[in-house]
Every structure is written in C-alpha cells, then in structure tokens.
Write an enzyme that holds these catalytic residues in place. Structure first.
Site, PDB file in Angstrom:
ATOM      1  N   ASP A  81      -8.550  -2.768  -1.032  1.00  0.00           N
ATOM      2  CA  ASP A  81      -8.808  -3.362   0.283  1.00  0.00           C
ATOM      3  C   ASP A  81      -9.835  -4.483   0.174  1.00  0.00           C
ATOM      4  OD1 ASP A  81      -7.107  -1.373   1.350  1.00  0.00           O
ATOM      5  OD2 ASP A  81      -8.784   0.033   1.449  1.00  0.00           O
ATOM      6  N   ASN A 141       0.821  -1.221   0.000  1.00  0.00           N
ATOM      7  CA  ASN A 141       0.000   0.000   0.000  1.00  0.00           C
ATOM      8  C   ASN A 141       0.850   1.263   0.000  1.00  0.00           C
ATOM      9  OD1 ASN A 141      -2.758   0.333  -0.276  1.00  0.00           O
ATOM     10  ND2 ASN A 141      -3.234  -0.487   1.741  1.00  0.00           N
TER      11      ASN A 141
END
Length: 336
Positions: free
Chosen positions: A278, A167
């Site tokens: 996600d 991320n």
C-alpha cells in the site's frame, strides 16, 4: 491540495509478539488498517487532501478508527456509522524461514454489509482528482462488487482519475471469481497495480518465457494495455524473500510502452511487512499526481515501501521529505 478519495474497509489488527504463535500467546497488540485506508494515510502524509469512504460500527471501536484516521489527517466526512462489528484479523509474524500467517474474522462486518444507496457519489466525487480502490473491496460481498463497479463508473463521469490495485487474496475469493469481477472493472481504470501472476491467473494471459524478468513483465503489461487501452500506467514490485526479516525489493513502473525500474533495495531487518504494498501504491499515485518523471517516481515509490517495513502497524508514517532523503542518502545513515 488535491482531493483524493479511497473506498475500502479499515479493520482491527491483533498481532502476536515476534516468536510466538497465536495459540500460545496471552496478549495481542492492536493496530488499525486496511489496503485503501493505508493508501489514504500515506497520501495524507505526502500532503494530499484525502477522504476515506467506509463504514464502521457505532461503538468504541468505530470511534477508535475515526480517531486513528484523523490523527493522520485523513478526512472522515464519508465514514459512515452502522452495522454491528468491525472486521478483525490476527497476524502471526513470521521469523526466519517461517512465513507470517493471517487469520481473518471479518464476515458480516459493518463495511461488508454496506449498501449502494448509503453513498452519495456525486457529493463524494465533487472536486476530486483521484479515486483509489483495490480488489479486496469487491471480494467482501455481492453488494460491494456492485458498489465498486458503480463507483468507478461514477468517477469517470466526474472526470476523476481512477486507480485499481488487484490485491488478490486467496482467502477472500477464488481466482475465477476475481477474474470475472476484475475484468468488468478494468475498462474504467486509468492506473493499475498488478503483477505477473495476476496477468496469468486473473486475466488469462499466456505465460511468457523470455530471457529475463524485465522482458516477461513488459510482455504482460503490453498485453494488458492492448486489452484495456484506457489503462495509462501499471506498477508492481519484484520481491525476493531471503527470510521473514530480510527481503530485497525492486519497483516496476510501465507507461507509454516503457518499463522503468528502481534500484534493488536490501531490507534488513523487517519490523513489519504489512502495508508495504500500500505504501508503494501511494508512492506511485503521489508521483502521478505531481507529474514526477517516471524514473524518479518509481524510485520514490519503492523507497516509501522500504521505509514502511521499518515501522509497526499497517500505516506508513513518513513524509515526502523523509522518503526523498532516504532515496538520496541511502539506508542506514544517521541523519543529523
């Protein structure tokens, strides 16, 4: 139900209407979300027993966060109160060939000021099966770098399966800072989410130049698992951006030396792309926890991500049955 723990910041998101710029608008729409919180919500929707470790201010915004999490079934036992502000970001939604833009206002947030001695990790990991954290958390402050490393180490002491999503966010830290930190975390990671650019620029792997994207990805992932033999599986997506509202998406899942890929999904019209990664990560984790065959697992995770693109807000709002129905029925059909 399996106990799952995530660690991360949940923020207030303020979004403009599609077709407006931030400096033009006179109204903003509120949502709450954050990488690890979004994963927690998805996994709760998938029937798991999920806890978020985080910190929010003791004010009406902190109360709203707690209510939001509880409304999705996420446990808030480890949601601490303290500090003075909830991290905020502003989203200017892209249209056509114009990309979306994010403006952060999260410095000195309650979560970023969290200290190591505020968390009892022995209690947190008691009875837990999985722990998930992303590279956003250690990017927020020096103390959170220490907390992220310590939490992964404690998870392994308790025999907990660990998951880490790179991320990488260039607005939070440099590639070199990310590289220095992430390399200290990966020896304690079982499940990893990272793409080709992460392999090249964060881990320093020589760039591949094979005939296909698939061969390149297998090269990077084989290198990563040789560098960190503790990593059992790696996942990522191939995304083609046709416009801000039309993308294609394909999921990749690498385990035991084999690469499994989903069908290429055509996503049109995108309502809200935020949180799509996600939702994909949660789909991967759900499949691993349920011992789902690898091909079925990657199809499920990619479908979960595609469905997230169809709803407003950071959080996915679909159950296992709904994702499976999407995989089986295809897109755009009426379910009667």
């Amino acid at each position: 139900m399996k106990k799952i723990v995530t660690l991360g910041e949940i923020m207030l998101r303020l979004s403009v209407e599609s077709g407006e710029r931030i400096f033009q608008t006179d109204q903003l729409t509120m949502h709450y979300g954050g990488a690890e919180a979004n994963v927690a919500v998805s996994l709760s929707n998938f029937g798991h027993n999920v806890y978020l470790v985080s910190r929010v201010p003791d004010n009406p915004l902190g109360i709203a966060v707690e209510r939001q999490l509880k409304s999705y079934g996420v446990h808030t036992d480890y949601l601490m109160k303290g500090g003075e502000r909830l991290g905020t970001y502003y989203l200017e939604t892209g249209v056509g060939q114009r990309s979306s833009q994010v403006t952060y206002d999260r410095k000195y947030s309650s979560f970023s000021m969290l200290k190591a001695d505020e968390i009892n990790w022995d209690e947190v990991f008691s009875g837990a099966e999985l722990f998930h954290v992303s590279g956003i958390t250690p990017a927020l402050s020096p103390s959170l770098k220490e907390i992220t490393l310590f939490s992964l180490q404690k998870a392994k002491e308790h025999g907990v399966l660990t998951s880490f999503d790179f991320n990488y966010r260039s607005k939070l830290w440099s590639q070199q800072e990310a590289s220095n930190t992430i390399k200290t975390l990966l020896p304690y990671v079982d499940i990893c989410s990272c793409g080709e650019l992460d392999a090249i620029y964060i881990l320093g792997i020589d760039q591949a130049d094979f005939m296909s994207k698939e061969e390149n990805l297998k090269y990077y992932y084989s290198k990563i698992t040789k560098m960190y033999p503790n990593i059992r599986s790696i996942s990522s997506t191939f995304r083609s951006v046709i416009s801000a509202s039309t993308n294609t998406l394909q999921g990749n899942y690498y385990t035991e030396g084999e690469l499994y890929q989903s069908n290429i999904l055509h996503i049109d019209h995108i309502v809200d792309r935020v949180g799509g990664g996600d939702a994909f990560a949660a789909g991967i984790l759900h499949g691993i926890l349920e011992n789902t065959p690898s091909q079925e697992l990657i199809s499920f995770a990619t479908a979960a991500s595609a469905l997230k693109h169809t709803v407003h807000g950071d959080c996915n709002a679909f159950s296992v049955d709904e994702v499976v129905a999407f995989v089986n029925n295809g897109s755009g059909k009426i379910v009667r």
